[in-house]
Design a protein around this motif. Structure first.
Motif, PDB file in Angstrom:
ATOM      1  N   GLU A  87       0.960  -1.221  -0.013  1.00  0.00           N
ATOM      2  CA  GLU A  87      -0.041  -0.166   0.076  1.00  0.00           C
ATOM      3  C   GLU A  87       0.944   1.131  -0.002  1.00  0.00           C
ATOM      4  O   GLU A  87       0.614   2.237  -0.696  1.00  0.00           O
ATOM      5  N   ARG A  88       1.998   1.530   0.747  1.00  0.00           N
ATOM      6  CA  ARG A  88       2.753   2.457   1.006  1.00  0.00           C
ATOM      7  C   ARG A  88       3.473   2.653  -0.427  1.00  0.00           C
ATOM      8  O   ARG A  88       3.676   3.527  -1.040  1.00  0.00           O
ATOM      9  N   LEU A  89       3.911   1.335  -1.113  1.00  0.00           N
ATOM     10  CA  LEU A  89       4.787   1.672  -2.436  1.00  0.00           C
ATOM     11  C   LEU A  89       3.705   2.092  -3.386  1.00  0.00           C
ATOM     12  O   LEU A  89       4.285   2.832  -4.335  1.00  0.00           O
ATOM     13  N   GLN A  90       2.393   1.617  -3.469  1.00  0.00           N
ATOM     14  CA  GLN A  90       1.655   2.055  -4.378  1.00  0.00           C
ATOM     15  C   GLN A  90       1.477   3.650  -4.241  1.00  0.00           C
ATOM     16  O   GLN A  90       1.423   4.498  -5.387  1.00  0.00           O
ATOM     17  N   LYS A  91       1.424   4.308  -2.961  1.00  0.00           N
ATOM     18  CA  LYS A  91       1.344   5.537  -2.876  1.00  0.00           C
ATOM     19  C   LYS A  91       2.483   6.362  -3.230  1.00  0.00           C
ATOM     20  O   LYS A  91       2.413   7.517  -3.898  1.00  0.00           O
ATOM     21  N   ILE A  92       3.594   5.753  -3.212  1.00  0.00           N
ATOM     22  CA  ILE A  92       4.990   6.250  -3.564  1.00  0.00           C
ATOM     23  C   ILE A  92       4.896   6.517  -5.034  1.00  0.00           C
ATOM     24  O   ILE A  92       5.286   7.380  -5.751  1.00  0.00           O
ATOM     25  N   ILE A  93       4.431   5.468  -5.819  1.00  0.00           N
ATOM     26  CA  ILE A  93       4.459   5.259  -7.346  1.00  0.00           C
ATOM     27  C   ILE A  93       3.347   6.315  -7.909  1.00  0.00           C
ATOM     28  O   ILE A  93       3.605   6.831  -8.726  1.00  0.00           O
ATOM     29  N   ASP A  94       2.313   6.358  -7.089  1.00  0.00           N
ATOM     30  CA  ASP A  94       1.044   7.215  -7.559  1.00  0.00           C
ATOM     31  C   ASP A  94       1.792   8.943  -7.564  1.00  0.00           C
ATOM     32  O   ASP A  94       1.565   9.738  -8.308  1.00  0.00           O
TER      33      ASP A  94
END
Length: 128
Positions: A4-11
């Motif tokens: 979830e945190r990685l997805q936020k960083i990618i976004d």
């Protein structure tokens, strides 16, 4: 790092002008590189190799990682290469230019996807 945190960083990175982002958090390193396909790796920091030489595109074109569609790639991560060995081919205006290793080493990263457009000076492959 959780997904979830990685997805936020990618976004966040997609909305920013950054081309590359590396985060070191405890024993893990996460690296994102903007392009047609981003490389995302997370490995324990203690096992990280010393940064190597980046092979760059000499000109704009389409990168081909194998000699023909469906064929084995010229190199893969972990491949040992010798000076003069073909790493990939760049096609520009129907002219195919082989990109050769200028030093011996081991392929530690392939930084572009097959068929991706590359610009002059863009890193393509990393050798250690």
């Amino acid at each position: 790092m959780d997904v979830e945190r990685l997805q936020k960083i990618i976004d966040w990175m997609q909305r920013s002008p950054l081309q590359e982002l590396e985060i070191v958090e405890g024993d893990f390193r996460t690296r994102l590189v903007r392009g047609r396909q981003a490389e995302v790796t997370s490995i324990p920091a203690a096992t990280q190799p010393v940064p190597g030489t980046e092979v760059t595109a000499p000109s704009y074109g389409i990168v081909h990682l194998s000699p023909a569609p469906g064929a084995e790639p010229f190199v893969a991560i972990g491949s040992r290469v010798e000076v003069g060995q073909t790493l990939c081919v760049i096609e520009a205006m129907k002219v195919f230019s082989p990109i050769e290793a200028d030093k011996a080493g081991t392929v530690s990263a392939i930084l572009v996807a097959a068929g991706a457009e590359v610009s002059a000076g863009q890193p393509i492959i990393r050798l250690d």
